[in-house]
Scaffold this active site. Structure first.
Site, PDB file in Angstrom:
ATOM      1  N   GLY A   1       4.203   1.459  -0.361  1.00 45.80           N
ATOM      2  CA  GLY A   1       5.205   1.418  -1.428  1.00 45.80           C
ATOM      3  C   GLY A   1       4.629   1.872  -2.761  1.00 45.80           C
ATOM      4  O   GLY A   1       5.266   2.637  -3.493  1.00 45.80           O
TER       5      GLY A   1
ATOM      6  N   LYS B   1       5.861   3.324  18.591  1.00 51.56           N
ATOM      7  CA  LYS B   1       5.927   4.778  18.336  1.00 51.56           C
ATOM      8  C   LYS B   1       6.422   5.521  19.577  1.00 51.56           C
ATOM      9  O   LYS B   1       7.216   6.470  19.478  1.00 51.56           O
ATOM     10  CB  LYS B   1       4.551   5.288  17.903  1.00 51.56           C
ATOM     11  CG  LYS B   1       4.184   4.807  16.509  1.00 51.56           C
ATOM     12  CD  LYS B   1       2.726   5.027  16.194  1.00 51.56           C
ATOM     13  CE  LYS B   1       2.419   4.562  14.773  1.00 51.56           C
ATOM     14  NZ  LYS B   1       1.014   4.370  14.515  1.00 51.56           N
TER      15      LYS B   1
ATOM     16  N   ASP C   1       1.972  -1.507  18.311  1.00 52.18           N
ATOM     17  CA  ASP C   1       2.317  -0.451  17.346  1.00 52.18           C
ATOM     18  C   ASP C   1       2.469   0.899  18.061  1.00 52.18           C
ATOM     19  O   ASP C   1       3.387   1.673  17.769  1.00 52.18           O
ATOM     20  CB  ASP C   1       1.238  -0.383  16.258  1.00 52.18           C
ATOM     21  CG  ASP C   1       1.568   0.656  15.212  1.00 52.18           C
ATOM     22  OD1 ASP C   1       2.488   0.407  14.414  1.00 52.18           O
ATOM     23  OD2 ASP C   1       0.936   1.733  15.212  1.00 52.18           O
TER      24      ASP C   1
ATOM     25  N   LEU D   1       0.828  -1.215   0.000  1.00 53.36           N
ATOM     26  CA  LEU D   1       0.000   0.000   0.000  1.00 53.36           C
ATOM     27  C   LEU D   1       0.862   1.265   0.000  1.00 53.36           C
ATOM     28  O   LEU D   1       0.742   2.124  -0.867  1.00 53.36           O
ATOM     29  CB  LEU D   1      -0.904   0.001   1.244  1.00 53.36           C
ATOM     30  CG  LEU D   1      -2.012  -1.051   1.276  1.00 53.36           C
ATOM     31  CD1 LEU D   1      -2.719  -1.043   2.621  1.00 53.36           C
ATOM     32  CD2 LEU D   1      -2.988  -0.788   0.151  1.00 53.36           C
TER      33      LEU D   1
HETATM   34  N1  LIG Z   1      -0.446   1.838   6.198  1.00 55.22           N
HETATM   35  C1  LIG Z   1      -0.239   2.882   6.985  1.00 55.22           C
HETATM   36  O1  LIG Z   1      -1.118   3.708   7.206  1.00 55.22           O
HETATM   37  C2  LIG Z   1       1.102   3.092   7.589  1.00 55.22           C
HETATM   38  C3  LIG Z   1       2.097   2.168   7.447  1.00 55.22           C
HETATM   39  N2  LIG Z   1       3.316   2.377   8.028  1.00 55.22           N
HETATM   40  C4  LIG Z   1       4.342   1.385   7.835  1.00 55.22           C
HETATM   41  O2  LIG Z   1       4.629   1.275   6.449  1.00 55.22           O
HETATM   42  C5  LIG Z   1       5.083  -0.037   6.153  1.00 55.22           C
HETATM   43  C6  LIG Z   1       4.288  -0.590   4.994  1.00 55.22           C
HETATM   44  O3  LIG Z   1       2.934  -0.653   5.348  1.00 55.22           O
HETATM   45  P1  LIG Z   1       1.808  -1.061   4.277  1.00 55.22           P
HETATM   46  O4  LIG Z   1       2.199  -0.591   2.927  1.00 55.22           O
HETATM   47  O5  LIG Z   1       0.528  -0.623   4.857  1.00 55.22           O
HETATM   48  O6  LIG Z   1       1.906  -2.660   4.338  1.00 55.22           O
HETATM   49  P2  LIG Z   1       1.623  -3.714   3.167  1.00 55.22           P
HETATM   50  O7  LIG Z   1       1.457  -5.025   3.828  1.00 55.22           O
HETATM   51  O8  LIG Z   1       0.549  -3.212   2.252  1.00 55.22           O
HETATM   52  O9  LIG Z   1       2.974  -3.689   2.321  1.00 55.22           O
HETATM   53  C7  LIG Z   1       4.160  -4.238   2.765  1.00 55.22           C
HETATM   54  C8  LIG Z   1       4.816  -4.875   1.550  1.00 55.22           C
HETATM   55  O10 LIG Z   1       6.124  -5.282   1.937  1.00 55.22           O
HETATM   56  C9  LIG Z   1       6.445  -6.389   1.140  1.00 55.22           C
HETATM   57  N3  LIG Z   1       7.529  -7.134   1.771  1.00 55.22           N
HETATM   58  C10 LIG Z   1       7.519  -7.802   2.942  1.00 55.22           C
HETATM   59  N4  LIG Z   1       8.735  -8.320   3.187  1.00 55.22           N
HETATM   60  C11 LIG Z   1       9.519  -7.959   2.134  1.00 55.22           C
HETATM   61  C12 LIG Z   1      10.884  -8.172   1.800  1.00 55.22           C
HETATM   62  N5  LIG Z   1      11.681  -8.878   2.593  1.00 55.22           N
HETATM   63  N6  LIG Z   1      11.363  -7.666   0.640  1.00 55.22           N
HETATM   64  C13 LIG Z   1      10.563  -6.973  -0.183  1.00 55.22           C
HETATM   65  N7  LIG Z   1       9.257  -6.723   0.078  1.00 55.22           N
HETATM   66  C14 LIG Z   1       8.747  -7.213   1.223  1.00 55.22           C
HETATM   67  C15 LIG Z   1       5.176  -7.200   1.023  1.00 55.22           C
HETATM   68  O11 LIG Z   1       5.277  -7.856  -0.190  1.00 55.22           O
HETATM   69  P3  LIG Z   1       4.336  -9.083  -0.636  1.00 55.22           P
HETATM   70  O12 LIG Z   1       3.123  -8.390  -1.151  1.00 55.22           O
HETATM   71  O13 LIG Z   1       5.117  -9.779  -1.679  1.00 55.22           O
HETATM   72  O14 LIG Z   1       4.106  -9.895   0.615  1.00 55.22           O
HETATM   73  C16 LIG Z   1       4.097  -6.107   1.051  1.00 55.22           C
HETATM   74  O15 LIG Z   1       3.586  -5.819  -0.231  1.00 55.22           O
HETATM   75  C17 LIG Z   1       4.936  -0.836   7.469  1.00 55.22           C
HETATM   76  O16 LIG Z   1       6.172  -0.857   8.127  1.00 55.22           O
HETATM   77  C18 LIG Z   1       3.937  -0.004   8.275  1.00 55.22           C
HETATM   78  O17 LIG Z   1       4.092  -0.131   9.662  1.00 55.22           O
HETATM   79  C19 LIG Z   1       3.609   3.501   8.746  1.00 55.22           C
HETATM   80  C20 LIG Z   1       2.674   4.476   8.900  1.00 55.22           C
HETATM   81  C21 LIG Z   1       1.319   4.325   8.376  1.00 55.22           C
HETATM   82  N1  LIG Z   2      -1.143   0.729  11.833  1.00 57.10           N
HETATM   83  C1  LIG Z   2      -0.594   2.014  12.089  1.00 57.10           C
HETATM   84  C2  LIG Z   2      -0.129   2.596  10.795  1.00 57.10           C
HETATM   85  C3  LIG Z   2       0.755   3.738  11.007  1.00 57.10           C
HETATM   86  O1  LIG Z   2       1.773   3.679  11.675  1.00 57.10           O
HETATM   87  C4  LIG Z   2      -1.646   2.922  12.682  1.00 57.10           C
HETATM   88  O2  LIG Z   2      -2.797   2.538  12.622  1.00 57.10           O
HETATM   89  O3  LIG Z   2      -1.305   3.987  13.204  1.00 57.10           O
END
Ligand SMILES: NC(=O)C1=CN([C@@H]2O[C@H](COP(=O)(O)OP(=O)(O)OC[C@H]3O[C@@H](n4cnc5c(N)ncnc54)[C@H](OP(=O)(O)O)[C@@H]3O)[C@@H](O)[C@H]2O)C=CC1
Ligand SMILES: N[C@@H](CC=O)C(=O)O
Ligand code: NA
Length: 358
Positions: A19, A218, A214, A17
């Site tokens: 990324g 933080k 989580d 999401l």
């Molecule tokens: N969503 C939010 O609102 C927020 C998120 N974050 C942080 O951002 C980060 C991403 O969150 P989010 O995008 O929501 O999570 P997702 O689960 O949507 O995305 C994480 C992605 O990481 C990939 N992945 C996992 N391990 C590896 C690896 N070893 N090498 C390459 N790719 C890998 C997964 O790939 P695959 O699909 O192949 O499994 C997956 O698509 C997390 O650390 C989260 O805590 C922080 C603040 C807010």
């Molecule tokens: N899961 C976390 C995502 C952001 O860090 C949250 O809900 O705050």
């Protein structure tokens, strides 16, 4: 951002999401002269080219991802390079010192490296310049929380207490489930958790949000930026006192899907908690505190008066963080806004990348 330098090589690990939203922002035409996407990976595949890649071609790649391989490639490339870790993977986090010691910066919303054992954290922050590890989105997503706290500390303000609603997921859940008015017509607890997941607010496993882990991560990240507390939490988030909302029977459930499927069994329990608060004219909010003077770092589900700002001022996935400092006293410096969601999180990641470009 005017710069005559060669573009910085950008390697994106994780295209979920956040990324995917980051890659969209990276493709903004204004950035084109300054950045070159050379690498992208998911958990199953990777794509690399020194002259630049199209992330959309990642799905056609058959190459398995390798952090060692990425390190070798970026080192051989020379010039400025940054790894953008958009995963929540512990193994990627443990690799940061290797990137940093090779002169490669790291930008990430992944909390793992900054909120785990102190030793890893110290390796990261003591890495030699010019490589930097920036992580604005680890707290409050794109909200300027890390930047604000660093500015307060670096201008010699004294931080007394930091408190607030630090989870976008738990904010959304309790804003919907325990509003200041008409709480009894709110949807069941489990349905709201499901919605938070569908909106992209939760961690990959929602139990990481409901357990308070989580928020504890933080709070650890914030504590380590306060000079008096840098070494106060040797085990990171595990050293923080939290109250968990995960029912005992669901503690060991491995997948997020099964967890949300089973949660309706506990709707009545959560409605009971809300009724108790309602009887006192109060709402439920999950709040975290870093009390520098008392040396206490904790998070818990608390009851607040229905007229309190945590009850009336928050909506959606809003975070609110109050910095009580010597300068900002008796009224704190407040930062409020969406604290989860792919676009706002990616914006915080991008703001870090822009800092490297300046
Ligand atoms: N969503 C939010 O609102 C927020 C998120 N974050 C942080 O951002 C980060 C991403 O969150 P989010 O995008 O929501 O999570 P997702 O689960 O949507 O995305 C994480 C992605 O990481 C990939 N992945 C996992 N391990 C590896 C690896 N070893 N090498 C390459 N790719 C890998 C997964 O790939 P695959 O699909 O192949 O499994 C997956 O698509 C997390 O650390 C989260 O805590 C922080 C603040 C807010
Ligand atoms: N899961 C976390 C995502 C952001 O860090 C949250 O809900 O705050
Ligand atoms: Na932030």
């Amino acid at each position: 951002m005017a710069s005559s330098k060669a573009p910085i090589s950008v390697a994106v690990i994780g295209v979920g999401l956040v990324g995917s939203a980051f890659l969209k922002q990276l493709a903004l035409p204004a950035l084109a002269p300054h950045v070159r996407l050379v690498y992208a990976s998911s958990s199953k595949r990777e794509l690399y080219s020194a002259s630049g890649i199209q992330a959309s071609e990642l799905s056609n790649s058959t190459a398995a991802p390798s952090l060692d391989g990425l390190l070798q490639r970026l080192t051989a490339l020379g010039g400025r390079a940054v790894v953008v870790d958009n995963t929540s993977d512990e193994r990627v986090a443990q690799f940061y010192p290797k990137f940093l010691n090779a002169g490669i910066s790291v930008v990430t919303p992944n909390k793992k490296a900054f909120s785990g054992p102190l030793a890893l954290y110290q390796q990261i922050v003591s890495a030699p310049p010019p490589a930097r590890a920036l992580h604005e989105s680890t707290v409050g997503a794109g909200l300027p929380i890390i930047q604000t706290l660093n500015d307060l500390v670096q201008t010699a303000d004294k931080v007394l207490r930091i408190e607030g609603v630090l989870s976008g997921t738990l904010s959304y859940i309790f804003n919907e489930f325990s509003p200041a008015a008409n709480a009894s017509s709110a949807p069941p607890f489990s349905q709201i958790v499901k919605e938070a997941r569908e909106k992209g607010y939760t961690e990959p496993h929602p139990a990481d949000d409901l357990s308070g882990s989580d928020v504890a991560r933080k709070l650890t990240i914030l504590s380590r930026l306060v000079p008096e507390l840098v070494t106060a939490l040797p085990e990171g988030y595990l050293s923080v006192s939290v109250s968990s909302l995960v029912p005992d029977a669901l503690k060991d459930i491995k997948t997020g899907d099964e967890f949300v499927q089973r949660l309706p069994e506990f709707d009545e329990y959560f409605s009971g908690l809300r009724s108790e608060a309602e009887k006192e004219g109060k709402v439920l909010r999950y709040v975290g505190v870093v009390d520098v003077e008392k040396g206490v770092v904790r998070a818990a589900l608390e009851k607040y008066s229905a007229t309190h700002a945590f009850a009336t001022a928050l909506g959606g996935s809003d975070n609110i963080i109050a910095f009580h400092t010597q300068r900002y006293s008796p009224r704190p410096l407040l930062v409020q806004g969406a604290g989860a969601g792919a676009d706002v999180t990616a914006m915080g990641v991008m703001s870090d990348l822009l800092k490297l470009l300046r």
